[in-house]
Design a protein around this motif. Structure first.
Motif, PDB file in Angstrom:
ATOM      1  N   VAL A 949       0.849  -1.194   0.000  1.00 41.53           N
ATOM      2  CA  VAL A 949       0.000   0.000   0.000  1.00 41.53           C
ATOM      3  C   VAL A 949       0.881   1.238   0.000  1.00 41.53           C
ATOM      4  CG1 VAL A 949      -1.802   1.260   1.219  1.00 41.53           C
ATOM      5  CG2 VAL A 949      -1.811  -1.253   1.225  1.00 41.53           C
ATOM      6  N   LEU A 950       0.683   2.062  -1.023  1.00 42.04           N
ATOM      7  CA  LEU A 950       1.470   3.296  -1.141  1.00 42.04           C
ATOM      8  C   LEU A 950       0.761   4.466  -0.480  1.00 42.04           C
ATOM      9  CD1 LEU A 950       2.578   2.911  -4.883  1.00 42.04           C
ATOM     10  CD2 LEU A 950       3.817   2.208  -2.824  1.00 42.04           C
ATOM     11  N   ASP A 951      -0.572   4.492  -0.562  1.00 41.82           N
ATOM     12  CA  ASP A 951      -1.342   5.592   0.031  1.00 41.82           C
ATOM     13  C   ASP A 951      -2.714   5.055   0.408  1.00 41.82           C
ATOM     14  OD1 ASP A 951      -3.229   7.892   0.214  1.00 41.82           O
ATOM     15  OD2 ASP A 951      -1.445   9.043  -0.334  1.00 41.82           O
ATOM     16  N   ARG A 952      -3.012   5.020   1.699  1.00 42.73           N
ATOM     17  CA  ARG A 952      -4.288   4.447   2.149  1.00 42.73           C
ATOM     18  C   ARG A 952      -5.473   5.294   1.716  1.00 42.73           C
ATOM     19  NH1 ARG A 952      -3.614   1.745   8.145  1.00 42.73           N
ATOM     20  NH2 ARG A 952      -1.367   1.415   8.100  1.00 42.73           N
ATOM     21  N   GLU A 953      -5.328   6.607   1.844  1.00 44.37           N
ATOM     22  CA  GLU A 953      -6.449   7.485   1.522  1.00 44.37           C
ATOM     23  C   GLU A 953      -6.828   7.362   0.049  1.00 44.37           C
ATOM     24  OE1 GLU A 953      -8.259   9.253   3.633  1.00 44.37           O
ATOM     25  OE2 GLU A 953      -7.047   8.433   5.279  1.00 44.37           O
ATOM     26  N   GLU A 954      -5.843   7.382  -0.806  1.00 40.38           N
ATOM     27  CA  GLU A 954      -6.105   7.277  -2.247  1.00 40.38           C
ATOM     28  C   GLU A 954      -6.358   5.840  -2.684  1.00 40.38           C
ATOM     29  OE1 GLU A 954      -2.847   8.904  -4.371  1.00 40.38           O
ATOM     30  OE2 GLU A 954      -3.213  10.982  -3.721  1.00 40.38           O
ATOM     31  N   LYS A 955      -6.068   4.889  -1.799  1.00 40.85           N
ATOM     32  CA  LYS A 955      -6.102   3.469  -2.140  1.00 40.85           C
ATOM     33  C   LYS A 955      -5.195   3.198  -3.346  1.00 40.85           C
ATOM     34  CE  LYS A 955     -10.673   2.508  -0.222  1.00 40.85           C
ATOM     35  NZ  LYS A 955     -12.042   1.974  -0.471  1.00 40.85           N
ATOM     36  N   ARG A 956      -4.011   3.735  -3.222  1.00 40.79           N
ATOM     37  CA  ARG A 956      -3.003   3.549  -4.268  1.00 40.79           C
ATOM     38  C   ARG A 956      -2.058   2.444  -3.824  1.00 40.79           C
ATOM     39  NH1 ARG A 956       1.743   6.477  -5.171  1.00 40.79           N
ATOM     40  NH2 ARG A 956       1.089   7.990  -3.571  1.00 40.79           N
TER      41      ARG A 956
END
Length: 997
Positions: A949-956
């Motif tokens: 997971v690179l960015d939880r908020e963006e789900k990236r």
């Protein structure tokens, strides 16, 4: 990241525990919550709610392991051994995989793979977590559990700054940074708890351990062991136990015991017995240490057992030597306990490990031997959940204060262990429990019994119905794929039972028996409802042969709308089952009931009709011909001066004449398969026969016959003459070459070599049971293509050998099982009809019911309860989550997906290999399941398919699927990543965020 474990911060551990418990009522995937009663024992001046827990090994190396163990009933924790060599240096010395617990256990690892400071940090985090859980989840008292440190391996190492600091801190941890971190986090996040208070946090003791167990390497001299114990007692003032090896028993005792119990294949030399601590040195040493500890007001005792080293001979693990544990270790360990108890008149305190489990735990503790730590049983399906059953059992029986060991009780336990079914090696090696398929990234849940069955019988469906008493529905499920419930319910080779997960608990669900039970209880009702197919579709099919495969083909063809006629040369249906297999194996009535099912489908049968020409049948208007002619030619075994009687011919005559066959007094049966067993048992029942001998060139362990058949033969007084190769018959004697077993291959099968010696066996009659052959001439005469071995060449998908001619059963590839014949019948019938002939039933199952059975071993049960033992693996498998000591395989509930999906957590895994052993697929979940990586660097260090997971908020996320990684947003459709995998990753981020570091 591979086999490098990364420790979670205390904040992540606690969030994981609290959120998972709130969402799913589980803790690190464990379902069996154990709540301790008010009663407590006392040891080392501290309370103990139950005297069991995990041994110093894979179950105490990380904080989450200790947490899972506590939740399920453990209260005494022998923390994984620390030594001066640690971390990467030690990890490089441990070959992976390092654990094999399929039956008796083996391992080739010994102490923590973390650095000593990291290990200490894990133990302190666990100490805090357990105090919280005790009150927050109502599991027991906050002073009801104990930690015990395990240290090794020599005095210099123990006195080193690193280990000395470890011991001091574990005894008094108040000034440690991790201790402060855990305490502060709890105080700052006290609002997250319903029952745990600030005052509770402030009262957590800083004195974690007041007991130590000394672990020494093999060959450690007695003066070194005593010096370590003296140092710990006098300098550290800590209660001390010394681990002892079964080598104290002596080589001859160990070798004799293992051989008599069926572990003759287990190789070990006598050098460890000579190099290790000797009994004559141990007794005075223990006497001195007992006196010293008494003078100091401390406790001293021994811990049985440390390790029992054996050779790697079958490529069990990637090592030259490994340590044996579990069921095979118990008779040795408990024998040493009995010997020391007698030597010291019960006064020497003994802590125990070495094959302890649900079946013996109450007798061990009842004899006054405790605490008891376990490992191998927790490495099997059910995992940590098995602790709850043991803890509950001991709670029900009550725990008496230690007042010495009951010498008589432990001596009897040691003698009983040598004959106990739970410890004696079965007569046959374990069959391969895995199916041939590889585990998929998604939807890997499956019932191995069904996957292993040639016709993929819907076992879990009819088990659930039978368990509910719905026998009519159960039989209807069976008949969908299997028209011979009585034959298969009686003599099926039951590969389903070989694959059953219950094999790793105690014994498999007796699936075959339940099938027969359903058939017997529901036959009349189902036969009334069984409808003759309506108007046929005009196609005519001829079946040559009325054995099981021919009967099955006729059933599927007729049910599918064809006009079917069976041509059978005998006077009854059933083939070999009816005319060769003895009545004591299967009754005529049972076979006739299956025949009636076939006739109910409107199948016509012409008896006394031997068909040799396909053209003749086609001229009569048959659109297709199904050869189900069997393998009727005798197998080849030529002795120098006599041709033995063929087993099939003898059995046929025996059955026709009701045993009135002239064989003489002494009968020799050559062979080791089920036919040989039938032949020997029939010969034993033949008039005038006094002795029957089974001759085989290997030992009975390597006979291909089923274990139950071997047992029956033995019980009926038939004599096994093993390691003999027949040569000739002369003057009423069979001359044989004597053989010996050689090296084993990777499968565990031993080679065989001549010794140069001979032996004779009394033999008025010699019967060869070496298999049957296909009547090649029949197929040749009908123009069917043959390979260079004389076997019919048929399309593997349809079994069509030439236009409109299908070959099934024994006649296709040689002798086959009944259920393999049914499989062929399904395949060929579907090809001819050009439509499916069986249904694909939906797999249902209550998760709660499935989880309730996990980790529960059977003790005594009634036959009527057999179907209820089914674990319903088609609904919930999760073996890989059960058996992972580190909890690195997580069952994730994904919205929109029927069953939980397995996500492998890379940073929690040390690649011990245990999940590979118990995954029903031919795969290793730690390598082959979709993997969550802590970061991109870890992903780079691994070849697993998975994501980070690179960015939880963006789900990236960055995803790797069979190639280079790609970066995607989960909310965007991406054809490179299947929708199911995107759902899994989304669920991890949304609902299981605590898994992401």
């Amino acid at each position: 990241m591979g086999d490098k474990m990364t420790c979670m911060p205390f904040s992540q551990i606690m969030d994981w525990v609290l959120e998972e418990k709130k969402a799913g009522k589980t803790v690190f995937g464990t379902h069996k919550k154990y709540v301790a009663g008010e009663e407590k024992a006392e040891i080392f001046g501290r309370n103990l709610e139950t005297p069991i827990g995990p041994a110093a090994g894979p179950h105490t190396q990380l904080a989450q392991n200790i947490i899972a163990a506590y939740y399920t009933g453990s209260r005494f924790f022998e923390l994984k051994t620390v030594q001066i060599m640690d971390g990467a240096e030690l990890s490089a010395c441990v070959n992976k995989p390092c654990i094999l617990a399929e039956d008796e256990g083996y391992n080739c690892e010994w102490s923590t793979e973390l650095t000593v400071p990291d290990a200490m940090s894990e133990y302190i985090k666990a100490w805090f977590a357990l105090h919280v859980m005790a009150k927050e989840f109502g599991l027991g008292a906050q002073d009801g559990f104990q930690f015990n440190i395990s240290v090794g391996y020599d005095l210099a190492g123990i006195k080193s700054e690193k280990i000395n600091h470890f011991i001091d801190t574990m005894m008094h941890a108040g000034q440690d940074a991790t201790f402060a971190e855990c305490r502060n986090w709890l105080l700052e996040n006290i609002e997250k708890f319903e029952h745990y208070t600030k005052e509770d946090v402030e009262s957590i003791p800083e004195d974690i351990c007041n007991s130590a167990t000394i672990s020494t390497l093999h060959g450690c001299p007695p003066h070194e062991i005593e010096s370590i114990a003296n140092y710990l007692l006098t300098e550290k003032h800590i209660n001390t136990f010394v681990k002892c090896n079964p080598t104290l028993l002596g080589y001859e005792f160990a070798r004799k015991t293992m051989d008599e119990m069926g572990y003759d294949y287990m190789m070990f030399g006598d050098f460890h017995f000579k190099d290790d601590l000797q009994y004559a040195d141990a007794v005075p040493m223990f006497t001195r240490l007992m006196k010293l500890s008494e003078d100091l007001g401390l406790s001293f005792g021994v811990k049985i057992t440390n390790t029992f080293p054996v050779d790697v001979t079958r490529e069990e693990l990637p090592s030259e030597e490994m340590y044996m544990s579990g069921k095979a270790l118990f008779p040795l360990s408990i024998s040493l306990a009995a010997k020391l108890a007698k030597e010291f008149d019960g006064r020497l305190r003994i802590a125990y490990s070495g094959g302890a489990d649900y079946y013996n735990i109450s007798r061990i503790v009842g004899a006054g031997i405790w605490p008891v730590t376990v490992a191998t049983t927790l490495l099997k399906p059910g995992g940590y959940n098995r602790s709850a059953q043991m803890a509950k059992l001991l709670a029900e029986e009550g725990l008496k204060p230690f007042a010495g060991i009951d010498v008589e009780a432990v001596t009897k336990l040691a003698e009983d262990a040598k004959r106990d079914v739970h410890h004696v090696k079965p007569i046959k090696p374990l069959p391969n429990r895995k199916v041939k398929d590889s585990v998929p990234l998604m939807d890997c849940f499956m019932a191995p019994c069904e996957a292993g069955c040639p016709i993929h019988q819907d076992v879990s469906n009819y088990m659930e119905l039978a368990s509910a008493g719905k026998y009519e529905e159960a039989l209807e499920v069976i008949l969908d794929k299997n028209p011979l419930p009585f034959i298969t319910g009686t003599i099926c080779a039951h590969n389903c039972m070989s694959k059953c997960t219950r094999n790793f608990y105690e014994d498999p669900v007796h699936i075959r028996n339940v099938k027969l039970e359903a058939a017997e209880k529901a036959y009349d009702a189902v036969m009334e409802k069984l409808a003759v197919p309506g108007k046929t579709d005009g196609r005519k099919a001829a079946v040559i042969g009325g054995g099981p495969s021919g009967m099955a083909a006729a059933y599927f063809l007729a049910r599918g709308g064809a006009d079917v006629t069976i041509f059978e040369k005998e006077k009854a249906l059933g083939g070999v089952v009816a005319h060769v297999i003895p009545d004591f194996r299967i009754t005529k009535e049972a076979i006739e009931k299956d025949a009636a099912i076939i006739r109910k489908m409107g199948v016509k049968v012409e008896f006394g009709k031997e068909i040799t020409s396909v053209k003749e049948l086609k001229d009569q208007g048959f659109d297709a011909v199904f050869f189900a002619a069997g393998a009727g030619k005798p197998g080849l075994l030529e002795l120098e001066n006599k041709t033995p009687l063929d087993a099939a011919e003898f059995l046929k005559e025996f059955k026709a004449k009701d045993g009135n066959v002239d064989l003489g007094k002494h009968v020799v049966v050559i062979g080791g398969g089920n036919t040989a067993m039938d032949t020997a048992r029939a010969a034993k029942r033949t008039k005038g026969v006094e002795h029957v001998y089974l001759v085989y060139r290997r030992t009975r362990r390597y006979m291909p016959a089923d274990a139950e058949e071997l047992t029956l033969v033995q019980e009926e007084g038939i004599e096994f003459r093993e390691l003999l190769s027949p040569v000739s018959v002369e003057d009423g004697k069979l001359l044989c070459r004597k053989m010996k077993l050689g090296a084993m291959d990777a499968s565990g099968r031993a080679s065989v070599e001549e010794t140069g010696e001979t032996e004779t066996v009394p033999a008025d009659t010699v019967i060869a049971a070496v298999g049957e052959r296909v009547d090649t001439e029949l197929y040749q005469a009908n123009g069917l293509p043959l390979d260079n071995r004389g076997k019919v060449v048929a399309d593997s998908r349809t079994l069509e050998a030439s236009s409109g001619v299908y070959v099934i059963g024994d006649g296709l590839g040689g002798p086959a099982t009944v259920v393999e014949g049914i499989r062929d019948a399904q395949k060929a019938a579907a090809a001819f009809l050009q439509k499916a002939v069986v249904s694909e039933l939906k797999k249902d199952g209550c998760e709660e019911s499935c989880y309730s059975k996990k980790g529960i071993l059977d003790s005594e049960r009634e036959p009527a309860e057999e179907s209820g033992r089914c674990l319903n693996c088609a609904a919930v498998c999760e073996n890989c989550t059960d058996v992972c000591p580190n909890r690195a395989n997580v069952a994730v509930k994904v919205p929109g997906m029927a069953m939980r999906q397995i996500v492998h957590v890379d940073y929690m895994c040390n690649e011990c290999g245990n999940c590979k052993t118990f995954c029903p697929y031919a795969s290793a979940p730690y390598k082959d399941k979709f993997t969550l990586f802590a970061n991109e660097a870890d992903m780079q260090d691994s070849e697993n398919n998975g994501f980070t997971v690179l960015d939880r908020e963006e789900k990236r996320v960055k995803v790797r699927l069979f190639g280079g990684p790609v970066e995607i947003l989960l909310d965007d459709e991406n054809p490179a990543v299947p929708a199911g995998l995107r759902k899994i990753m989304d669920a991890v981020i949304t609902d299981y965020g605590y898994m992401i570091p």
